[in-house]
Each structure stands twice: as C-alpha cells, then as structure tokens.
Enzyme design. Sequence first.
Site, PDB file in Angstrom:
ATOM      1  N   ASP A 135      40.594  40.796  45.940  1.00  0.00           N
ATOM      2  CA  ASP A 135      39.330  41.166  46.266  1.00  0.00           C
ATOM      3  C   ASP A 135      38.665  41.423  44.373  1.00  0.00           C
ATOM      4  O   ASP A 135      39.066  41.382  43.181  1.00  0.00           O
ATOM      5  CB  ASP A 135      38.651  42.787  46.355  1.00  0.00           C
ATOM      6  CG  ASP A 135      39.269  42.599  48.063  1.00  0.00           C
ATOM      7  OD1 ASP A 135      38.537  41.669  48.457  1.00  0.00           O
ATOM      8  OD2 ASP A 135      39.493  44.434  48.321  1.00  0.00           O
ATOM      9  N   ARG A 136      37.222  40.800  44.288  1.00  0.00           N
ATOM     10  CA  ARG A 136      35.963  40.836  43.049  1.00  0.00           C
ATOM     11  C   ARG A 136      37.116  41.541  42.188  1.00  0.00           C
ATOM     12  O   ARG A 136      37.066  40.894  41.002  1.00  0.00           O
ATOM     13  CB  ARG A 136      35.187  40.546  43.266  1.00  0.00           C
ATOM     14  CG  ARG A 136      34.634  40.495  42.313  1.00  0.00           C
ATOM     15  CD  ARG A 136      32.646  40.912  41.611  1.00  0.00           C
ATOM     16  NE  ARG A 136      31.990  40.198  42.603  1.00  0.00           N
ATOM     17  CZ  ARG A 136      31.133  39.070  42.120  1.00  0.00           C
ATOM     18  NH1 ARG A 136      30.860  39.025  41.031  1.00  0.00           N
ATOM     19  NH2 ARG A 136      30.556  38.847  43.366  1.00  0.00           N
TER      20      ARG A 136
END
Length: 294
Positions: A135-136
């Site tokens: 995820d970011r």
Amino acid sequence: MKRFQTYHISEDHKGLSLEHYLKTILAYSGRTIQKLTRLNGIKLNNKNVFLQRRLQQGDVLAVRIPDDRSYGVLPEKGPVDILYEDQGVIVLNKPPHLLVHPAGHTSTGTLANFLAGYFQQKGDVITIRPLHRLDRDTSGCIVFAKDSRTQTFLEKGLSDGRFKRTYWSVVEGKIEPASGIIDMPIGPHPTLPNRRAVDINGERALTRYTTLKASEKWTLLELNLETGRTHQIRVHFAHFGHAVVGDKMYGKRSPLIDRQALHAKSVTFVHPASGQLIEVQAPLPPDLAKVIDD
C-alpha cells in the site's frame, strides 16, 4: 544489450545432457531451445556448445534472456533504495507515502517510475515487474523480477509458500493471546468499493502473528502471511478491534505516526538461477522506529 542468466551446475545434475537440463530442470520448451541455439544464446563455460554435451559439476551455463522492448512505465529520476540486486531480481526498500506503480490518474512519481529511471541510467531496457504490492503508506521490502522467466518462477513461489513475507506492525491495544493464527476469509466491503472486510463468502486469508513488544496502548507484532489478500493485515486486526495504529481507512488517525504503522520487514525466496535461499531485510524507517522506542 544482451543479458544472460547464469546457472552453476551442481553435483545433482552432473552427467545430464545440456538439452535434458534445459528441458527438465529449467523447463525450456524445445522451440525456445532451438531459437536460443540459432541466436548463440546458450553458452557453457563461456563457449558455444552442442546440446548433447554432458554436464560436469562446476560448469557454468549461461542462457540468453529475451530482450524487453519497454519499461512499461515512464522512466523518471528519483530515489531508489536497493537492498539486493542480481541478474534476475532486485529488491527495493519502499519509503512510506509512495505508490508502487501508476494507478488511476497517477502515471508518474511512483516507485516503478523511479526504478525504470535507474535501469535507463544503466543503459538497460527492463520491464517493471513487481512480484507483489505494498500500500502507498506501507514501507519496506518489495521484489521486482527483471525478466519473465524469473517472474513466473517467483510467482509460483508466492502461490506454493516458498516466497515468504514478514511484516512488523504496531496495532492498537494489547493482543491476547500474544501469538496465534487468524484464519478468516476476506472479500469486498459490502458498501465501500475501495475497502475489504471479513466475509464468510470471501477468499481464505491466513495471518500468523507473534508479539514482539507491548505497552498498555499498543502492541508490536511480527506477522507472516500465508495468503496475500488486499489489505489482509489491516482488515484482520481491525475486525478484532485492534486496528493498525494510524490506519485512517480501517481505524483512526494517531498522534504517534502520520500513516499506518506497517512495515514489510523481510522477504525470503528460492532464487531461480542458483536454487539458494535468499533473505533480504529492510531497516525500520525513522517514523516507525520512533513509535516503538517511545
């Protein structure tokens, strides 16, 4: 530029013909072997060789890797923190707040763009092939294959358990029991399209956890994923009221850290060329280290 993958012949494979080794050990098709032969793409001890040659322990086989034609993303100059690199694999330490790959309206400024820029600077055209996603706001180890054969091999490792990922995460509250297994299926959230939820009709999701450190307000966990469902760790612990600290999607904001406290600490995989077990670790980023040390 021509690239070759090298293989060191072990005692187990001495006496095999080169053709037999290519077909049964490396799983090359007869058509591919013929094409490589025409291109002088098979060399033994740095020399062209007949396919019926018997292999000896210690021989070094080099097989040409098909040339990639594009990076798949726009190359950009940007930071690339390399933890491990060889002919077929590169492992990066992803910083938080950075997308792995272009998505939606974002086509530049991602880790994939920066990696393509790194390859371009070296004079190599290598398609960007992430083996898994982060995820970011998750930091740590992420693995990229440099060619399609390595990608296929490592993807198989992901599905059969030979490719292992270990995470560290700080979750809310004190976890009881201190170690265990969460085996609960995950599926799409019933009302929110970008989220996932525990769902009896979802795909199996299995997370092993061990407590490393605990306070009255939070617990530091080491986590091993037996499956790789989207948001798996975040969904599992939020479901039990122990959301990842700072996870604004499944929990709440935290004064301790401005992102979810989740870090891909290490990856372990069997290397397709050498057969050796490779383990790569990513150091804790300063923001997560500060949470743990306070």
